[in-house]
Scaffold this motif. Structure first.
Motif: not given
Length: 436
Positions: A22-29, A51-59
């Motif tokens: 999870k980062d400010a720059e937001k580069v996809p995994p 499932i991407d912590k930048n946008f999603d609630n993982i659980l």
């Protein structure tokens, strides 16, 4: 999640790939995108979700998707979070969690029982084999696992490693499919260093690096440097531009500018595909020792706008050690001057607190920063030198009793100013903090 009596097939098995970055720059995994694409295109798996912590609630996403297998690929700084996640999943749903990525590949001895097994090195072929096995058997049986190359697993409290896989010929891989990640990554945005508003595309044109810096595990993870052909690279860029209406290319390679020749060939292929006019700018990582007029002209022709250097230190002695004699202070200075001459925006990073570095060396780094500012470098940032697995930094930290395979990996952060793990004992911490 699934009824144990239900038969698994390629059509109905569900694979979740979880990113903790999870980062400010937001580069996809990007690593997970390559895995998802390969499973879909080559292994015929229909239901894959990143499932991407930048946008999603993982659980929450996990509960809704109800996967049969979960894949994670944390870096060292996210290993504790990934471990806590895997423990929770095991207790709550008993769904197998497979770990891959740079941390476990460079430190397989840190493999924990919360993970079902680990994929070491490049994951595309290995993960596909594991999914195929799971579809057939509905579990991972010891005798089957021993036949799969490139993995680690536990048997009777012992960690077992199978033999390594051959490196993948990169041009045989399918084009990465960015439909697996959130479309917000491709929203139009300001790109300050390029003086542009544009949609970004994210492109990886090679794996590994030919250099052996003391702090970097890239070559240990990827093996020898492999490059996509210029023709494949051009198709990759074209695909990224057309799918997401992008016009700004962020190159994710450790070293994109290997030679002017390669850049010229990529430019030629982009011209052949009638793509160059759609590109507003490119951002990449060059290396100071390779910078000259010829390379700068090739970068300029390719519409490179931003160059990102690892300057590392202003002390000749420290830099020489960090970069194994491949770069000098003069080369770093010349790279700044030349890149400004050709109109590039210059980003650069430096590190403080390396083994053997004294306060006098750090003051030389401050002087180098002054030089960079005077010569119009645009953005500079500094890190605390940090040991990561399978590097000379790590070996020194082991000898000093600072790290081990069972440590709390949350301690490994580039911002650990209170407890710099590689700072020599005879360097005063308060003086170090003031300089930093």
């Amino acid at each position: 999640f699934r009824d144990k009596m239900e038969i698994l097939t390629k059509e109905n098995i569900k694979i979740a790939l979880v990113s903790f970055q999870k980062d400010a720059e937001k580069v996809p995994p990007i690593g997970l995108i390559y895995i998802a694409t390969y499973l879909h295109e080559r292994a015929g798996i229909k239901n894959i979700k990143i499932i991407d912590k930048n946008f999603d609630n993982i659980l929450e996403e996990l509960q809704n998707f109800a996967p049969d297998i979960i894949g994670v690929g944390p870096m060292t700084i996210h290993y504790e979070e990934a471990s806590a996640f895997a423990k929770y999943v095991k207790k709550q749903w008993n769904t197998p969690v497979i770990i891959g990525g740079v941390h476990i590949s460079t430190l397989p001895d840190s493999f924990r029982p919360c993970f079902e097994l680990a994929v070491l090195g490049e994951g595309e072929h290995t993960f596909a084999d594991l999914i195929s096995l799971y579809i057939k058997k509905r579990e991972f049986i010891l005798e089957d696992l021993k036949k799969i190359k490139g993995i680690t697993f536990r048997s009777q409290n012992k960690i077992i490693k199978t033999s390594s896989r051959k490196e993948i010929a990169l041009d045989t891989l399918p084009m990465p499919n960015f439909d697996f990640v959130n479309k917000v990554y491709f929203n139009e945005q300001e790109i300050p260093g390029a003086n542009l508003v544009a949609r970004r595309a994210f492109v990886l044109t090679s794996r590994s690096c030919p250099y052996k810096c003391k702090f970097c595990s890239t070559s240990h993870f990827w093996g020898k440097l492999r490059l996509h052909s210029p023709e494949y690279t051009a198709r990759l860029i074209k695909s990224s531009i057309e799918k997401n209406n992008a016009s700004y290319i962020k190159i994710l390679d450790d070293l994109f500018t290997v030679s002017p020749d390669r850049l010229k060939k990529i430019k030629l292929e982009l011209d052949n595909l009638n793509v160059m006019h759609k590109i507003k700018g490119i951002e990449c990582q060059p290396r100071a020792n390779l910078i000259n007029d010829t390379l700068c002209l090739a970068m300029k022709a390719l519409k490179v706008k931003i160059v990102n250097f690892g300057f590392e230190s202003g002390s000749e002695r420290v830099l020489n050690w960090l970069k194994s004699g491949s770069v000098t202070i003069e080369m770093n200075k010349r790279a700044i001057v030349l890149c400004k001459k050709y109109g590039f925006t210059i980003y650069g990073s430096l590190m403080f607190g390396s083994p053997g570095e004294k306060l006098e060396d750090m003051r030389k780094t401050l002087k180098f920063i002054d030089f960079a500012i005077e010569n119009k470098a645009d953005y500079l940032w500094s890190f605390v030198s940090t040991p990561f697995p399978n590097t000379p930094f790590w070996e020194i930290a082991i000898q000093r009793g600072k790290v081990n395979g069972e440590m709390n990996f949350n301690l490994l952060t580039h911002h650990n100013l209170e407890n710099p793990l590689l700072l020599d004992e005879d360097v005063d911490k308060e003086d170090f903090k003031k300089i930093f």
